[in-house]
Enzyme design. Structure first.
Site, PDB file in Angstrom:
ATOM      1  N   LYS A 170      51.252  28.819  50.783  1.00 58.82           N
ATOM      2  CA  LYS A 170      51.643  28.306  49.467  1.00 58.82           C
ATOM      3  C   LYS A 170      51.746  29.485  48.499  1.00 58.82           C
ATOM      4  O   LYS A 170      50.751  29.995  47.981  1.00 58.82           O
ATOM      5  CB  LYS A 170      50.612  27.305  48.907  1.00 58.82           C
ATOM      6  CG  LYS A 170      51.221  26.577  47.703  1.00 58.82           C
ATOM      7  CD  LYS A 170      50.229  26.151  46.657  1.00 58.82           C
ATOM      8  CE  LYS A 170      49.935  27.145  45.605  1.00 58.82           C
ATOM      9  NZ  LYS A 170      51.023  27.460  44.663  1.00 58.82           N
ATOM     10  N   GLY A 224      43.023  34.187  40.584  1.00 61.60           N
ATOM     11  CA  GLY A 224      42.034  34.364  39.517  1.00 61.60           C
ATOM     12  C   GLY A 224      40.657  33.813  39.871  1.00 61.60           C
ATOM     13  O   GLY A 224      40.511  32.948  40.742  1.00 61.60           O
ATOM     14  N   GLU A 245      40.127  36.678  47.421  1.00 59.91           N
ATOM     15  CA  GLU A 245      40.462  37.972  46.798  1.00 59.91           C
ATOM     16  C   GLU A 245      40.722  37.688  45.334  1.00 59.91           C
ATOM     17  O   GLU A 245      41.770  37.152  44.971  1.00 59.91           O
ATOM     18  CB  GLU A 245      41.733  38.556  47.437  1.00 59.91           C
ATOM     19  CG  GLU A 245      41.597  38.962  48.879  1.00 59.91           C
ATOM     20  CD  GLU A 245      40.729  40.193  49.089  1.00 59.91           C
ATOM     21  OE1 GLU A 245      40.390  40.878  48.102  1.00 59.91           O
ATOM     22  OE2 GLU A 245      40.367  40.446  50.238  1.00 59.91           O
ATOM     23  N   CYS A 279      45.369  43.606  40.287  1.00 57.36           N
ATOM     24  CA  CYS A 279      43.953  43.220  40.362  1.00 57.36           C
ATOM     25  C   CYS A 279      43.042  44.426  40.228  1.00 57.36           C
ATOM     26  O   CYS A 279      41.962  44.339  39.666  1.00 57.36           O
ATOM     27  CB  CYS A 279      43.676  42.510  41.683  1.00 57.36           C
ATOM     28  SG  CYS A 279      44.181  43.484  43.124  1.00 57.36           S
ATOM     29  N   GLU A 380      38.953  40.118  32.528  1.00 57.86           N
ATOM     30  CA  GLU A 380      40.214  40.621  33.077  1.00 57.86           C
ATOM     31  C   GLU A 380      41.380  40.174  32.189  1.00 57.86           C
ATOM     32  O   GLU A 380      41.662  38.982  32.089  1.00 57.86           O
ATOM     33  CB  GLU A 380      40.409  40.078  34.498  1.00 57.86           C
ATOM     34  CG  GLU A 380      41.621  40.674  35.179  1.00 57.86           C
ATOM     35  CD  GLU A 380      41.925  40.013  36.530  1.00 57.86           C
ATOM     36  OE1 GLU A 380      41.909  38.776  36.613  1.00 57.86           O
ATOM     37  OE2 GLU A 380      42.197  40.746  37.484  1.00 57.86           O
TER      38      GLU A 380
HETATM   39  N1  LIG Z   1      41.747  40.868  44.783  1.00 56.81           N
HETATM   40  C1  LIG Z   1      43.023  40.986  45.073  1.00 56.81           C
HETATM   41  O1  LIG Z   1      43.410  41.592  46.053  1.00 56.81           O
HETATM   42  C2  LIG Z   1      44.051  40.373  44.162  1.00 56.81           C
HETATM   43  C3  LIG Z   1      45.406  40.654  44.383  1.00 56.81           C
HETATM   44  C4  LIG Z   1      46.354  40.094  43.535  1.00 56.81           C
HETATM   45  C5  LIG Z   1      45.965  39.292  42.474  1.00 56.81           C
HETATM   46  N2  LIG Z   1      44.646  39.044  42.288  1.00 56.81           N
HETATM   47  C6  LIG Z   1      44.226  38.235  41.140  1.00 56.81           C
HETATM   48  O2  LIG Z   1      45.140  37.162  40.926  1.00 56.81           O
HETATM   49  C7  LIG Z   1      45.121  36.757  39.551  1.00 56.81           C
HETATM   50  C8  LIG Z   1      46.535  36.583  39.052  1.00 56.81           C
HETATM   51  O3  LIG Z   1      47.214  35.672  39.820  1.00 56.81           O
HETATM   52  P1  LIG Z   1      47.529  34.182  39.347  1.00 56.81           P
HETATM   53  O4  LIG Z   1      47.612  34.118  37.860  1.00 56.81           O
HETATM   54  O5  LIG Z   1      48.665  33.714  40.171  1.00 56.81           O
HETATM   55  O6  LIG Z   1      46.194  33.444  39.788  1.00 56.81           O
HETATM   56  P2  LIG Z   1      45.906  31.869  39.836  1.00 56.81           P
HETATM   57  O7  LIG Z   1      44.491  31.732  40.253  1.00 56.81           O
HETATM   58  O8  LIG Z   1      46.350  31.212  38.602  1.00 56.81           O
HETATM   59  O9  LIG Z   1      46.887  31.338  40.972  1.00 56.81           O
HETATM   60  C9  LIG Z   1      46.876  31.877  42.277  1.00 56.81           C
HETATM   61  C10 LIG Z   1      47.395  30.846  43.247  1.00 56.81           C
HETATM   62  O10 LIG Z   1      46.479  29.754  43.252  1.00 56.81           O
HETATM   63  C11 LIG Z   1      47.175  28.545  43.071  1.00 56.81           C
HETATM   64  N3  LIG Z   1      46.273  27.575  42.428  1.00 56.81           N
HETATM   65  C12 LIG Z   1      46.094  27.342  41.109  1.00 56.81           C
HETATM   66  N4  LIG Z   1      45.186  26.339  40.929  1.00 56.81           N
HETATM   67  C13 LIG Z   1      44.781  25.960  42.160  1.00 56.81           C
HETATM   68  C14 LIG Z   1      43.859  24.976  42.640  1.00 56.81           C
HETATM   69  N5  LIG Z   1      43.168  24.189  41.811  1.00 56.81           N
HETATM   70  N6  LIG Z   1      43.674  24.860  43.971  1.00 56.81           N
HETATM   71  C15 LIG Z   1      44.343  25.650  44.831  1.00 56.81           C
HETATM   72  N7  LIG Z   1      45.245  26.579  44.439  1.00 56.81           N
HETATM   73  C16 LIG Z   1      45.454  26.746  43.115  1.00 56.81           C
HETATM   74  C17 LIG Z   1      48.384  28.937  42.242  1.00 56.81           C
HETATM   75  O11 LIG Z   1      49.389  27.961  42.331  1.00 56.81           O
HETATM   76  C18 LIG Z   1      48.751  30.258  42.881  1.00 56.81           C
HETATM   77  O12 LIG Z   1      49.495  30.046  44.048  1.00 56.81           O
HETATM   78  C19 LIG Z   1      44.379  37.870  38.838  1.00 56.81           C
HETATM   79  O13 LIG Z   1      43.090  37.444  38.509  1.00 56.81           O
HETATM   80  C20 LIG Z   1      44.334  38.998  39.866  1.00 56.81           C
HETATM   81  O14 LIG Z   1      43.259  39.890  39.687  1.00 56.81           O
HETATM   82  C21 LIG Z   1      43.686  39.552  43.094  1.00 56.81           C
HETATM   83  C1  LIG Z   2      45.841  44.416  46.060  1.00 55.46           C
HETATM   84  N1  LIG Z   2      46.934  45.006  45.270  1.00 55.46           N
HETATM   85  C2  LIG Z   2      46.462  46.249  44.675  1.00 55.46           C
HETATM   86  C3  LIG Z   2      48.054  45.285  46.142  1.00 55.46           C
HETATM   87  C4  LIG Z   2      47.447  44.087  44.289  1.00 55.46           C
HETATM   88  C5  LIG Z   2      46.499  43.588  43.330  1.00 55.46           C
HETATM   89  O1  LIG Z   2      46.892  42.903  42.392  1.00 55.46           O
END
Ligand SMILES: NC(=O)c1ccc[n+]([C@@H]2O[C@H](COP(=O)([O-])OP(=O)(O)OC[C@H]3O[C@@H](n4cnc5c(N)ncnc54)[C@H](O)[C@@H]3O)[C@@H](O)[C@H]2O)c1
Ligand SMILES: C[N+](C)(C)CC=O
Length: 486
Positions: A170, A224, A245, A279, A380
């Protein structure tokens, strides 16, 4: 969507417009699934796993299929890179680099697919043999974010398939295009029906169903922290495996003895790359007091020169934020920073350039005079916002850096390598860079300490995440033990 080996519309026939964040033009319309579609896909993945066709395929053969996906990504990398730039606004140069990385991730896990033949262990019981084997977990729900849409998906798809699992993907509902295209490439590769499934749609419906369903054995989520916590709770119903993650607020410690030019250049890249929507962005600069003023002055000059624009223009250095909603979140944090008493050095506004008015742009922003108790330092922001703190001693630098609920990544810049190694050992983070910022690659595990996540992607642990460990004990001389009288 792709369910049970066929391309289908959403059961509800709903569609969603996909928007280019550079100019808000509609670039595509995709199916908008809901819980019902997710249920169909989970059922297909369950059936495909339970019939054993894929999970019983020898590792070498699974590896060949995963390797083929890498070849197809290489073949179509320019198209994929363009799609990623259209969908996210990131520069084409960044998207091209992502595609190289992604192909590398598939090649890496393809190579690991036949490398673990299990292990014979010493049994303390006479006349017995013990071995430990790894088996696929089963049906894997894989939920990804919008900032690195295909890269984060690749970190999940490649190890899951290499290990013999079936998957329901997804992608973020706002950036599904490259995941869609790679699903086409997986169809071209040829997997048994139901092994690969793609359901697009919101987290609250599709994502929630993946987290909740008792037919899903593992949920792997990147996104997130608040969503991650909700998924943990939802996933508890059948005690499924969880891999998370999550976010970060990553410190970048710079000592006075660091190479000045390198440290300034890297500090800028650490936080402003991809408009800070990373991230592991180095959003917390922790500077040794004696170089603070000179360093800040240089950073300011360079931040003002960052060229914002269309990701397709060669001279663009940074694209827009992903959406209007996300820009408002960033703006709100900047207001919080000001109210908390942080000093706004540069940025803190939308650009005035008329060519950028249709996109979700925000100026590179720097706050000085920050302290760890401020929300702007602790939370963040996920945008182009840097906070700067000062330190006097090595011990203080570590204390400041570790003062966070997050523990994803951090860096230290110094010419004193003993000091750098000491600090690397003390930072409570999944990745520590010495005299660098941002490198990640398929061979090295990635993930967070503390509230930045659970588990690891990439490297050997990234494959192990998609396996269960089984101990098989064999009594080679079975005979009655007469614990109970016959
Ligand atoms: N640690 C890592 O490697 C890494 C990498 C990339 C992004 N991130 C993190 O991702 C965040 C940004 O991404 P975002 O805004 O898309 O995050 P988000 O949590 O809003 O959404 C991520 C995914 O989760 C889904 N989602 C939302 N609510 C949900 C629920 N209740 N149940 C199941 N799935 C749900 C969304 O549709 C989307 O596909 C930042 O906090 C960033 O740090 C972390
Ligand atoms: C894990 N990385 C660094 C590729 C993307 C984070 O948002």
């Amino acid at each position: 969507m792709y369910i049970n080996g066929a391309w289908v519309n959403a059961a509800s026939e709903k569609v969603r417009d996909i928007i280019n964040p550079f100019n808000q033009e509609v670039i595509a319309q995709v199916a908008e699934g809901d819980a019902e579609d997710a249920k169909f896909a989970i059922a297909a993945a369950r059936e495909a796993f339970d019939n054993g066709e894929w999970s019983d395929t020898p590792g070498a053969e699974r590896g060949q299929k995963v390797f083929r996906i890498a070849e197809l990504i290489e073949r179509d990398k320019e198209e994929l890179a363009e799609l990623e730039t259209l969908d996210t606004g990131k520069t084409l140069e960044e998207s091209r680099a992502d595609m190289e990385d992604i192909a590398g991730v598939f090649r890496y896990f393809a190579g690991l697919a036949d490398k673990d033949g299990g292990e014979v262990i010493e049994s303390p019981i006479p006349d017995s043999q013990s071995k430990v084997v790894r088996e696929p977990v089963g049906v894997c729900g894989q939920i990804t974010p919008w900032n690195y849409p295909l890269l984060q998906a690749a970190w999940k798809i490649a190890p899951a398939l290499a290990a013999g699992n079936t998957i329901v993907l997804k992608p973020s509902e706002i950036t599904p295009l490259t995941t869609l295209k790679v699903t086409e490439l997986m169809e071209e590769t040829g997997f048994p029906k139901g092994v690969v499934n793609l359901v697009m749609g919101p987290g609250a419906t599709v994502g929630n169903e993946l987290a909740e369903s008792h037919d899903v054995d593992l949920i792997s989520f990147t996104g997130g922290i608040e969503t991650g916590k909700r998924i943990m709770q939802t996933a508890s119903g059948n005690v499924k495996n969880i891999a998370l993650e999550l976010g970060g607020k990553n410190p970048n410690i710079v000592f006075a003895d660091a190479d000045f030019e390198t440290a300034v250049d890297q500090a800028l890249n650490a936080v402003f790359f991809h408009a800070g929507q990373v991230c592991s962005a180095g959003a917390r600069l922790i500077l040794e007091d004696s170089i603070h003023d000179r360093f800040v002055e240089e950073l300011k000059k360079r931040a003002e020169r960052i060229k914002l624009g269309n990701g397709f223009d060669e001279d663009t250095q940074s694209g827009p934020l992903i959406s209007a909603e996300h820009r408002e979140k960033v703006e709100n944090y900047v207001e919080i920073g000001k109210e908390e008493g942080a000093k706004l050095l540069v940025g803190g506004a939308r650009p005035e350039n008329p060519e950028l008015q249709d996109g979700f742009f925000y100026l590179p922003t720097i706050f000085t005079e920050c302290t760890t108790d401020m929300r702007i330092v602790q939370e963040e922001v996920f945008g182009p916002v840097l906070t700067i703190e000062r330190f006097q001693t090595e011990e203080e630098s570590v204390k400041l850096a570790n003062d966070s609920i997050y523990g994803l990544a951090g860096a230290v810049f110094t010419k004193d390598i003993d000091k750098a190694e000491r600090i690397a050992g003390k930072l409570r983070m999944g990745t520590v860079w010495i005299n660098d910022f941002h490198p990640y690659f398929a061979q090295a595990p990635w993930g967070g300490y503390k509230q930045s996540g659970i588990g690891r992607e990439l490297g050997k642990p990234g494959l192990e995440e998609y396996t269960e460990t089984k101990h098989i004990f064999r009594n080679v001389n079975p005979e009655p033990i007469h614990w109970f009288k016959a």
